[in-house]
Write an enzyme that holds these catalytic residues in place. Sequence first.
Site, PDB file in Angstrom:
ATOM      1  CB  SER A  31      -1.072  -0.036   1.287  1.00  0.00           C
ATOM      2  OG  SER A  31      -1.455   1.184   1.441  1.00  0.00           O
ATOM      3  CE1 TYR A  68      -4.417  -2.423   4.738  1.00  0.00           C
ATOM      4  CE2 TYR A  68      -3.548   0.170   4.941  1.00  0.00           C
ATOM      5  CZ  TYR A  68      -4.041  -1.133   3.579  1.00  0.00           C
ATOM      6  OH  TYR A  68      -3.951  -1.306   2.717  1.00  0.00           O
TER       7      TYR A  68
HETATM    8  P1  NAP Z   1     -11.821  -5.460   0.399  1.00  0.00           P
HETATM    9  O1  NAP Z   1     -12.293  -5.749  -0.328  1.00  0.00           O
HETATM   10  O2  NAP Z   1     -11.575  -6.300   1.717  1.00  0.00           O
HETATM   11  O3  NAP Z   1     -11.245  -7.404   0.250  1.00  0.00           O
HETATM   12  C1  NAP Z   1     -10.283  -8.182   0.998  1.00  0.00           C
HETATM   13  C2  NAP Z   1     -10.874  -9.723   0.795  1.00  0.00           C
HETATM   14  O4  NAP Z   1      -9.492 -10.433   1.394  1.00  0.00           O
HETATM   15  C3  NAP Z   1     -12.203 -10.135   0.450  1.00  0.00           C
HETATM   16  O5  NAP Z   1     -11.675 -11.049  -0.423  1.00  0.00           O
HETATM   17  C4  NAP Z   1     -11.694 -10.774   2.299  1.00  0.00           C
HETATM   18  O6  NAP Z   1     -12.689 -12.052   2.107  1.00  0.00           O
HETATM   19  C5  NAP Z   1     -10.491 -10.933   2.585  1.00  0.00           C
HETATM   20  N1  NAP Z   1      -9.947 -11.681   3.360  1.00  0.00           N
HETATM   21  C6  NAP Z   1     -10.142 -10.890   4.000  1.00  0.00           C
HETATM   22  N2  NAP Z   1      -8.732 -11.096   5.431  1.00  0.00           N
HETATM   23  C7  NAP Z   1      -8.504 -12.481   5.409  1.00  0.00           C
HETATM   24  C8  NAP Z   1      -7.708 -13.653   5.271  1.00  0.00           C
HETATM   25  N3  NAP Z   1      -7.551 -13.388   6.898  1.00  0.00           N
HETATM   26  N4  NAP Z   1      -7.773 -14.682   4.847  1.00  0.00           N
HETATM   27  C9  NAP Z   1      -8.286 -14.837   4.010  1.00  0.00           C
HETATM   28  N5  NAP Z   1      -9.125 -14.175   3.139  1.00  0.00           N
HETATM   29  C10 NAP Z   1      -8.872 -12.396   3.639  1.00  0.00           C
HETATM   30  O7  NAP Z   1      -9.925  -5.429   0.275  1.00  0.00           O
HETATM   31  P2  NAP Z   1      -8.832  -4.808  -0.829  1.00  0.00           P
HETATM   32  O8  NAP Z   1      -9.306  -3.429  -1.039  1.00  0.00           O
HETATM   33  O9  NAP Z   1      -9.709  -5.362  -2.012  1.00  0.00           O
HETATM   34  O10 NAP Z   1      -7.618  -4.806   0.051  1.00  0.00           O
HETATM   35  C11 NAP Z   1      -7.062  -6.051  -0.896  1.00  0.00           C
HETATM   36  C12 NAP Z   1      -5.544  -5.244  -0.871  1.00  0.00           C
HETATM   37  O11 NAP Z   1      -5.153  -3.955  -1.323  1.00  0.00           O
HETATM   38  C13 NAP Z   1      -5.320  -5.419   0.700  1.00  0.00           C
HETATM   39  O12 NAP Z   1      -3.744  -5.810   0.933  1.00  0.00           O
HETATM   40  C14 NAP Z   1      -4.967  -4.067   1.316  1.00  0.00           C
HETATM   41  O13 NAP Z   1      -4.443  -4.216   1.834  1.00  0.00           O
HETATM   42  C15 NAP Z   1      -4.477  -3.544  -0.376  1.00  0.00           C
HETATM   43  N6  NAP Z   1      -4.464  -2.189  -0.447  1.00  0.00           N
HETATM   44  C16 NAP Z   1      -6.176  -1.885  -0.965  1.00  0.00           C
HETATM   45  C17 NAP Z   1      -6.379  -0.064  -0.654  1.00  0.00           C
HETATM   46  C18 NAP Z   1      -7.964   0.298  -0.858  1.00  0.00           C
HETATM   47  O14 NAP Z   1      -7.539   1.634  -1.350  1.00  0.00           O
HETATM   48  N7  NAP Z   1      -8.887  -0.302  -1.094  1.00  0.00           N
HETATM   49  C19 NAP Z   1      -5.218   0.563  -0.503  1.00  0.00           C
HETATM   50  C20 NAP Z   1      -4.070  -0.123  -0.308  1.00  0.00           C
HETATM   51  C21 NAP Z   1      -4.204  -1.333  -0.589  1.00  0.00           C
HETATM   52  P3  NAP Z   1     -14.112 -12.604   2.298  1.00  0.00           P
HETATM   53  O15 NAP Z   1     -14.544 -11.883   1.967  1.00  0.00           O
HETATM   54  O16 NAP Z   1     -13.969 -14.039   2.459  1.00  0.00           O
HETATM   55  O17 NAP Z   1     -14.120 -12.139   3.863  1.00  0.00           O
END
Ligand code: NAP
Length: 247
Positions: free
Chosen positions: A142, A156
């Site tokens: 991130s 985080y």
């Molecule tokens: P999200 O919409 O909250 O989705 C999270 C996903 O991770 C879901 O599929 C969830 O599964 C799964 N998950 C959570 N905990 C888990 C665990 N312990 N074991 C297996 N699966 C797990 O998140 P996102 O925004 O797409 O983020 C994806 C990645 O990008 C993360 O690493 C996040 O830190 C990074 N990121 C996101 C942003 C942003 O602005 N969105 C910015 C920077 C970095 P379930 O649905 O089954 O719970």
Amino acid sequence: MKIILITGASRGIGAATALLAAEAGYAVAVNYCSNAAAAAQVVEKIRAAGGTAAAIQADISREEEVMKLFSETDRLLGRLTVLVNNAGILEHQMRLENMTAARLNRIFAANITGQFICAREAVKRMSTKHGGSGGAIINISSVAAKTGSPNEYLDYAASKGAIDTFTIGLSKEVAEEGIRVNGVRPGFIATDIHAAGGEPGRVERLKSSIPLKRGGSAAEVAEAVLWLASDKAGYSTGTFIDVSGGR
Ligand code: NAP
């Protein structure tokens, strides 16, 4: 056929990466933690378009579940070519003074230990040292690793800093074994993760601070991930793509 395992692929960036990977011809292991219905929908979309996919439940913060995730991927799809270490969590925005050790341990277990042990299992399968034929690992970090996320989630942000260091170190450790390891650092991307932090409208609130003046989409992050996974990125390892609108 190339096999890709994407952790946390039931929604958000992981789901967008799964769909794009299937379009690019990968068989896709769609890992999820709790939302079986959402993972099934991703698999259904891929199959409806003629692709191959399987949904596999595992909490990546738990070692025994990671072992099962990888053995199920072996059994259902075959030997892994690409791992996308995408699953990650954050918790409610707060200052350090209010953070409990229990919270810190949850964040670090999912965001650090989870990515480490998934990468470990991928290396065992990909490394030429272990009889594999190489592969690529993409760690989702991130921009928070660089900004530190003050007043919101230092835990985080620090977990993502650890992932950047891990990406650099692992890339050197396995470079001669046919494995490339790179990172993608998304900025503000419109997904459900912000609701988990207690502010679903966070991207909208902060968009004026982004040089490109808008939040990003999960599909835009997926493009960077799939490029790093591909042979087109064959000379790139231990490096990062920021998909952050200039932040
Ligand atoms: P999200 O919409 O909250 O989705 C999270 C996903 O991770 C879901 O599929 C969830 O599964 C799964 N998950 C959570 N905990 C888990 C665990 N312990 N074991 C297996 N699966 C797990 O998140 P996102 O925004 O797409 O983020 C994806 C990645 O990008 C993360 O690493 C996040 O830190 C990074 N990121 C996101 C942003 C942003 O602005 N969105 C910015 C920077 C970095 P379930 O649905 O089954 O719970």
